[in-house]
Design a protein around this motif. Structure first.
Motif, PDB file in Angstrom:
ATOM      1  N   THR A  30       0.871  -1.170   0.000  1.00 52.20           N
ATOM      2  CA  THR A  30       0.000   0.000   0.000  1.00 52.20           C
ATOM      3  C   THR A  30       0.907   1.218   0.000  1.00 52.20           C
ATOM      4  O   THR A  30       1.819   1.320   0.814  1.00 52.20           O
ATOM      5  N   THR A  32       1.049   5.511  -0.006  1.00 50.74           N
ATOM      6  CA  THR A  32       0.233   6.668   0.344  1.00 50.74           C
ATOM      7  C   THR A  32       0.683   7.936  -0.358  1.00 50.74           C
ATOM      8  O   THR A  32       1.835   8.088  -0.757  1.00 50.74           O
ATOM      9  N   THR A  48      -1.403  -0.603  -3.901  1.00 53.68           N
ATOM     10  CA  THR A  48      -2.737  -0.060  -3.711  1.00 53.68           C
ATOM     11  C   THR A  48      -2.567   1.355  -3.186  1.00 53.68           C
ATOM     12  O   THR A  48      -1.842   1.574  -2.211  1.00 53.68           O
ATOM     13  N   ALA A  50      -3.534   4.852  -1.350  1.00 53.04           N
ATOM     14  CA  ALA A  50      -4.339   5.281  -0.217  1.00 53.04           C
ATOM     15  C   ALA A  50      -3.999   6.720   0.128  1.00 53.04           C
ATOM     16  O   ALA A  50      -2.845   7.128   0.029  1.00 53.04           O
TER      17      ALA A  50
END
Length: 65
Positions: A30, A32, A48, A50
């Motif tokens: 993930t 950011t 992913t 975020a």
């Protein structure tokens, strides 16, 4: 059972390179960003995307889950 996971805070140029390497090793990543306009680049690195801002602790809470 889940596999290894990694969280890259501030997934800019270096973070995306790290994300690609981790993703290639089968690690669920993930990444950011403080702005949603970076999400496509983050996802292209295999992570992913975020939203999170380390200066706003409330934005980090969803990442714990």
């Amino acid at each position: 059972m889940t596999g290894p996971k990694a969280l890259v805070l501030g997934c800019g140029y270096v973070g995306q390179a790290l994300s690609r390497t981790l993703h290639e090793q089968g690690i669920d990543v993930t990444g950011t960003s403080r702005t949603r306009d970076r999400f496509a680049d983050i996802e292209a690195s295999g992570a992913t995307a975020a939203f999170a801002d380390v200066m706003d602790p409330a934005s980090l809470r969803p990442l714990i889950e």
